[in-house]
Write a protein that holds these residues in place. Structure first.
Motif, PDB file in Angstrom:
ATOM      1  N   VAL A 155      44.380  13.298  -9.091  1.00 14.51           N
ATOM      2  CA  VAL A 155      44.647  14.561  -8.399  1.00 14.51           C
ATOM      3  C   VAL A 155      43.728  14.669  -7.193  1.00 14.51           C
ATOM      4  CG1 VAL A 155      45.430  15.731 -10.493  1.00 14.51           C
ATOM      5  CG2 VAL A 155      43.017  15.827  -9.876  1.00 14.51           C
ATOM      6  N   GLU A 156      44.181  15.445  -6.208  1.00 15.03           N
ATOM      7  CA  GLU A 156      43.433  15.479  -4.942  1.00 15.03           C
ATOM      8  C   GLU A 156      43.542  16.841  -4.268  1.00 15.03           C
ATOM      9  OE1 GLU A 156      43.465  13.163  -0.600  1.00 15.03           O
ATOM     10  OE2 GLU A 156      45.269  13.227  -1.851  1.00 15.03           O
ATOM     11  N   ASN A 157      42.446  17.258  -3.668  1.00 10.22           N
ATOM     12  CA  ASN A 157      42.461  18.373  -2.729  1.00 10.22           C
ATOM     13  C   ASN A 157      42.713  17.783  -1.350  1.00 10.22           C
ATOM     14  OD1 ASN A 157      41.989  20.840  -4.106  1.00 10.22           O
ATOM     15  ND2 ASN A 157      39.861  20.239  -4.464  1.00 10.22           N
ATOM     16  N   GLY A 158      43.950  17.656  -0.950  1.00  8.47           N
ATOM     17  CA  GLY A 158      44.284  17.035   0.329  1.00  8.47           C
ATOM     18  C   GLY A 158      45.490  16.133   0.191  1.00  8.47           C
ATOM     19  N   ASN A 159      45.688  15.283   1.200  1.00  5.26           N
ATOM     20  CA  ASN A 159      46.854  14.397   1.213  1.00  5.26           C
ATOM     21  C   ASN A 159      46.481  12.974   1.608  1.00  5.26           C
ATOM     22  OD1 ASN A 159      49.341  16.230   0.791  1.00  5.26           O
ATOM     23  ND2 ASN A 159      48.140  17.334   2.341  1.00  5.26           N
ATOM     24  N   ALA A 160      45.243  12.587   1.390  1.00  4.41           N
ATOM     25  CA  ALA A 160      44.799  11.264   1.825  1.00  4.41           C
ATOM     26  C   ALA A 160      45.241  10.151   0.893  1.00  4.41           C
ATOM     27  CB  ALA A 160      43.272  11.251   1.961  1.00  4.41           C
ATOM     28  N   VAL A 161      45.466  10.492  -0.380  1.00  7.50           N
ATOM     29  CA  VAL A 161      45.793   9.463  -1.379  1.00  7.50           C
ATOM     30  C   VAL A 161      47.299   9.399  -1.597  1.00  7.50           C
ATOM     31  CG1 VAL A 161      45.428   8.675  -3.738  1.00  7.50           C
ATOM     32  CG2 VAL A 161      43.562   9.803  -2.505  1.00  7.50           C
ATOM     33  N   GLN A 162      47.876   8.312  -1.133  1.00  9.70           N
ATOM     34  CA  GLN A 162      49.305   8.072  -1.345  1.00  9.70           C
ATOM     35  C   GLN A 162      49.540   6.820  -2.196  1.00  9.70           C
ATOM     36  OE1 GLN A 162      51.478  10.330  -0.277  1.00  9.70           O
ATOM     37  NE2 GLN A 162      49.844  11.499   0.746  1.00  9.70           N
ATOM     38  N   SER A 163      48.493   6.031  -2.366  1.00 10.59           N
ATOM     39  CA  SER A 163      48.572   4.811  -3.172  1.00 10.59           C
ATOM     40  C   SER A 163      47.192   4.523  -3.735  1.00 10.59           C
ATOM     41  CB  SER A 163      49.049   3.627  -2.329  1.00 10.59           C
ATOM     42  OG  SER A 163      48.046   3.262  -1.389  1.00 10.59           O
ATOM     43  N   LEU A 164      47.121   3.626  -4.696  1.00 13.26           N
ATOM     44  CA  LEU A 164      45.828   3.257  -5.259  1.00 13.26           C
ATOM     45  C   LEU A 164      44.934   2.594  -4.210  1.00 13.26           C
ATOM     46  CD1 LEU A 164      47.120   2.050  -8.710  1.00 13.26           C
ATOM     47  CD2 LEU A 164      45.348   3.787  -8.387  1.00 13.26           C
ATOM     48  N   ALA A 165      45.536   1.889  -3.277  1.00 13.45           N
ATOM     49  CA  ALA A 165      44.756   1.249  -2.223  1.00 13.45           C
ATOM     50  C   ALA A 165      44.029   2.273  -1.364  1.00 13.45           C
ATOM     51  CB  ALA A 165      45.671   0.394  -1.349  1.00 13.45           C
ATOM     52  N   ASP A 166      44.552   3.490  -1.298  1.00  7.48           N
ATOM     53  CA  ASP A 166      43.918   4.541  -0.499  1.00  7.48           C
ATOM     54  C   ASP A 166      42.600   5.019  -1.092  1.00  7.48           C
ATOM     55  OD1 ASP A 166      45.981   4.522   1.347  1.00  7.48           O
ATOM     56  OD2 ASP A 166      47.121   6.092   0.315  1.00  7.48           O
ATOM     57  N   LEU A 167      42.312   4.636  -2.329  1.00  2.00           N
ATOM     58  CA  LEU A 167      41.062   5.061  -2.959  1.00  2.00           C
ATOM     59  C   LEU A 167      39.855   4.268  -2.469  1.00  2.00           C
ATOM     60  CD1 LEU A 167      42.243   5.603  -6.648  1.00  2.00           C
ATOM     61  CD2 LEU A 167      41.754   7.346  -4.923  1.00  2.00           C
ATOM     62  N   LYS A 168      40.088   3.225  -1.691  1.00  4.59           N
ATOM     63  CA  LYS A 168      38.970   2.464  -1.132  1.00  4.59           C
ATOM     64  C   LYS A 168      38.064   3.383  -0.327  1.00  4.59           C
ATOM     65  CE  LYS A 168      40.725  -2.275  -0.748  1.00  4.59           C
ATOM     66  NZ  LYS A 168      41.029  -3.387   0.175  1.00  4.59           N
ATOM     67  N   GLY A 169      36.762   3.289  -0.620  1.00  5.37           N
ATOM     68  CA  GLY A 169      35.784   4.081   0.093  1.00  5.37           C
ATOM     69  C   GLY A 169      35.623   5.497  -0.419  1.00  5.37           C
ATOM     70  N   MET A 170      36.387   5.877  -1.426  1.00  4.15           N
ATOM     71  CA  MET A 170      36.325   7.241  -1.945  1.00  4.15           C
ATOM     72  C   MET A 170      35.489   7.317  -3.222  1.00  4.15           C
ATOM     73  SD  MET A 170      40.137   8.828  -1.480  1.00  4.15           S
ATOM     74  CE  MET A 170      40.806   9.164   0.150  1.00  4.15           C
TER      75      MET A 170
END
Length: 363
Positions: A155-170
């Motif tokens: 779950v996310e506050n925002g819209n940055a995560v659209q795939s698991l690859a988007d979790l890099k650096g988070m």
């Protein structure tokens, strides 16, 4: 007259049931439509008194209809004892059914010692923990059914995560280190080209509620949460969205396994002592799960009344809880595939070795 305590009521019901199971005089006569040789198939089903524990969450949600029916059955048994002249033929039918003592716990740590020590006959536990218990007890624990598929979500506050690859650096707030949430997240990250130790920071919390608190305070913007905590978090945080369903992410891998959250296990000696009663329990459990999935609003009220989850939260969360009752060969195939994936990732996730075939009841 003083009211009996719940423990006394269950003990009395269990004693009544045990006496009925030992006596053969109450068995019904063979039907005239069937040959006399088939009379054995018409004897009362084997029944028993089982102590069962579940965790407050999806694994307990699937049990609520059975819990309600068991409460009514226990009360009826005790009523027939108190007023036999009014009971008619009801006791014979009631005594041919199982009686259960249910315990609800907050964490597996409250359950596993009691199961190992024989205080519990059955328990709903995380899938990988079942394998660990099998090894720890040298095969004296077996799994009866898969009761919950994947319930994990990013779950996310925002819209940055659209795939698991988007979790890099988070940074991802999560709880469940050393159990299904950790192993599932690490596996899926690796399968999507993300190193869980270098590319992402996993901030492990001791409880799911701490993850919700971190989101609410702004200390975290992304979290790994199971249902029904996703629903709880969304009720407190406007705009919090489900970015990823880890069950869907796992299914996309198409590797012959599936994400499994929970199973119900039993002590082998309890199963071997009452195999017919165990089969009856699984029938009761499957019927309860079917009812819960088909009657969301009514099931949510029951879930709330037993203190498992708030009724309003349960009603919203139930459709995403993936409550099932998979037994036999289907259970064997899906669970063994899942445990194999965990073993390849980290053998200690399943206790160091994969369970033998006798781990899977009825397979």
């Amino acid at each position: 007259m003083k009211k009996r305590s719940l423990a006394a009521l269950l003990m009395a019901a269990a004693m009544t049931l045990s006496l009925a199971a030992c006596g053969g005089a109450g068995a019904p006569a063979a039907s005239s439509a069937a040959p006399a040789a088939s009379s054995a198939a018409e004897e009362p089903a084997e029944s028993a008194h089982f102590s069962v524990a579940a965790l407050k969450g999806p694994t307990a949600m699937g049990l609520v209809k059975l819990m309600e029916e068991n409460d009514a059955r226990t009360a009826a048994l005790l009523s027939s004892e108190a007023r036999p002249e009014e009971s008619g033929d009801a006791p014979a039918a009631l005594k041919s059914q199982n009686v259960y003592s249910f315990t609800l716990a907050a964490s597996p740590d409250e359950v596993t010692p009691k199961l190992i020590q024989g205080e519990l006959d059955m328990a709903c536990v995380p899938a990988n923990l079942a394998a660990v218990l099998y090894g720890k007890t040298e095969g004296q624990v077996e799994v009866l059914a898969v009761n919950t598929l994947g319930v994990l979500y990013i779950v996310e506050n925002g819209n940055a995560v659209q795939s698991l690859a988007d979790l890099k650096g988070m940074t991802v707030a999560a709880s469940g280190k050393g159990s299904t949430p950790e192993y599932a997240l690490r596996y899926l990250l690796e399968q999507n080209g993300v190193d869980p130790d270098r590319d992402v920071t996993i901030d492990w919390k001791s409880e799911h509620s701490e993850c919700v608190a971190a989101l609410a305070s702004g200390a975290a913007s992304v979290a790994l949460l199971p249902q029904p905590f996703v629903t709880v978090a969304q009720s407190k945080l406007e705009g919090l969205r489900v970015a990823l369903d880890l069950t869907e992410e796992w299914d996309r891998l198409d590797n012959g396994s599936g994400l499994i959250t929970g199973v119900i296990v039993a002590r082998r000696d309890a199963v071997e002592k009452n195999p017919g009663a165990v089969q009856a329990f699984l029938q009761d459990y499957a019927a309860s799960v079917d009812w819960v999935n088909a009657n969301t609003a009514a099931a949510a009220e029951l879930i709330g009344s037993y203190g498992i989850v708030d009724a309003a939260v349960a009603e919203k969360a139930l459709p995403a809880c993936n409550i099932v009752c998979l037994t036999g060969e289907e259970m064997h195939q899906r669970l063994s595939g899942y445990l194999s994936v965990l073993y390849e990732q980290n053998p200690q996730a399943v206790g160091g070795t994969l369970p033998e075939d006798d781990f899977y009841f009825g397979a």
